[in-house]
Design an enzyme around this catalytic site. Structure first.
Site, PDB file in Angstrom:
ATOM      1  N   GLY A   1      -3.845 -12.510   4.574  1.00  0.00           N
ATOM      2  CA  GLY A   1      -4.970 -11.860   3.905  1.00  0.00           C
ATOM      3  C   GLY A   1      -4.824 -12.010   2.398  1.00  0.00           C
TER       4      GLY A   1
ATOM      5  N   GLN B   1      -5.935  -9.734  -6.385  1.00  0.00           N
ATOM      6  CA  GLN B   1      -4.702 -10.529  -6.501  1.00  0.00           C
ATOM      7  C   GLN B   1      -4.901 -11.840  -7.246  1.00  0.00           C
ATOM      8  OE1 GLN B   1      -3.947  -9.949  -2.068  1.00  0.00           O
ATOM      9  NE2 GLN B   1      -1.861 -10.167  -2.811  1.00  0.00           N
TER      10      GLN B   1
ATOM     11  N   CYS C   1       3.767  -8.895   0.948  1.00  0.00           N
ATOM     12  CA  CYS C   1       2.622  -9.032   0.039  1.00  0.00           C
ATOM     13  C   CYS C   1       2.834 -10.247  -0.853  1.00  0.00           C
ATOM     14  CB  CYS C   1       2.476  -7.780  -0.822  1.00  0.00           C
ATOM     15  SG  CYS C   1       1.045  -7.854  -1.916  1.00  0.00           S
ATOM     16  N   LEU C   2       1.801 -11.081  -0.961  1.00  0.00           N
ATOM     17  CA  LEU C   2       1.908 -12.289  -1.780  1.00  0.00           C
ATOM     18  C   LEU C   2       2.102 -11.948  -3.256  1.00  0.00           C
ATOM     19  CD1 LEU C   2      -0.896 -14.421  -0.085  1.00  0.00           C
ATOM     20  CD2 LEU C   2       1.586 -14.753   0.118  1.00  0.00           C
TER      21      LEU C   2
ATOM     22  N   HIS D   1      -4.077  -2.608   3.969  1.00  0.00           N
ATOM     23  CA  HIS D   1      -3.281  -3.226   2.896  1.00  0.00           C
ATOM     24  C   HIS D   1      -4.217  -3.843   1.843  1.00  0.00           C
ATOM     25  CE1 HIS D   1       0.283  -5.870   1.616  1.00  0.00           C
ATOM     26  NE2 HIS D   1      -0.735  -6.480   1.049  1.00  0.00           N
ATOM     27  N   GLU D   2      -5.252  -4.544   2.295  1.00  0.00           N
ATOM     28  CA  GLU D   2      -6.170  -5.227   1.356  1.00  0.00           C
ATOM     29  C   GLU D   2      -7.043  -4.226   0.596  1.00  0.00           C
ATOM     30  OE1 GLU D   2      -5.245  -8.018   0.876  1.00  0.00           O
ATOM     31  OE2 GLU D   2      -4.393  -8.670   2.766  1.00  0.00           O
TER      32      GLU D   2
ATOM     33  N   HIS E   1      -5.250  -2.881  -2.265  1.00  0.00           N
ATOM     34  CA  HIS E   1      -5.315  -3.774  -3.445  1.00  0.00           C
ATOM     35  C   HIS E   1      -6.583  -3.508  -4.260  1.00  0.00           C
ATOM     36  CE1 HIS E   1      -1.881  -6.430  -3.135  1.00  0.00           C
ATOM     37  NE2 HIS E   1      -2.159  -6.791  -1.899  1.00  0.00           N
TER      38      HIS E   1
END
Ligand code: GNR
Ligand code: NI
Length: 168
Positions: A47, A52, A94-95, A136-137, A140
């Site tokens: 995702g 991000q 997480c990226l 999670h997204e 962000h």
């Protein structure tokens, strides 16, 4: 051709911005979604939130399929936790926080609403990984990160390490 975008790394302060609601469903939204999907696939993520890649609008892309061939786009996603939920533990990554994995507890039953790339509204009660990943997204989009769920000591350790490794 889709572009590979630069992913912001914690503790970049731009990851703390709260994203704005999308109101124009135009070609530039479509282009950003395509670039984000390309960036997510290149980074081997499941995702990616617009935050991000330093675009502060409520746009999320995802692909939870084994074969990495089921791209999904969520515009203005939001959820309500259902009354009969349980807490579900899942090891997340997480990226924007490379090398950091942590088990996080989240509600396992939500009602999810979103718009697609054309602005059409959808509602679903998702199951499994989608439930975890969309929370999670959406975190962000609110400027919230996985490290906010752990102790200050752990968070500071991760911060120091990433500042050293990704020094600008
Ligand atoms: O690639 C990712 N994997 C992942 C694993 C468990 C829970 C959430 C995620 S999302 C993450 C990509 C990312 O950082 N999205 O914001
Ligand atoms: Ni993330």
């Amino acid at each position: 051709m889709a572009k590979k975008l630069k992913i912001l790394i914690f503790p970049d302060p731009r990851l703390r911005k709260v994203a704005e609601k999308v109101s124009k469903f135009d070609k530039s939204l479509q282009n950003l979604a395509d670039d984000m999907l390309h960036t997510m696939y290149e980074a081997k993520g499941i995702g990616l939130a617009a935050t991000q890649v330093d675009h502060h609008i409520r746009l999320v892309v995802m692909d939870l399929s084994e074969d990495r061939n089921e791209p999904r786009v969520f515009v203005n996603p939001s959820y309500k936790v259902l009354k009969n939920h349980n807490l579900f533990e899942f090891e997340e990554g997480c990226l924007s926080i490379p090398g950091f994995n942590e088990t996080i507890s989240r509600p396992d039953k939500i009602e999810l609403k979103w718009q697609d790339i054309n602005g059409k509204e959808h509602t679903d009660e998702p199951e499994g990984l989608l439930t975890v990943c969309i929370q999670h997204e959406i975190d962000h989009l609110e400027g919230k990160l996985m490290v906010d769920y752990v102790s200050a000591l752990k968070r500071d350790r991760v911060r120091s390490k990433l500042l050293k490794d990704y020094r600008r």
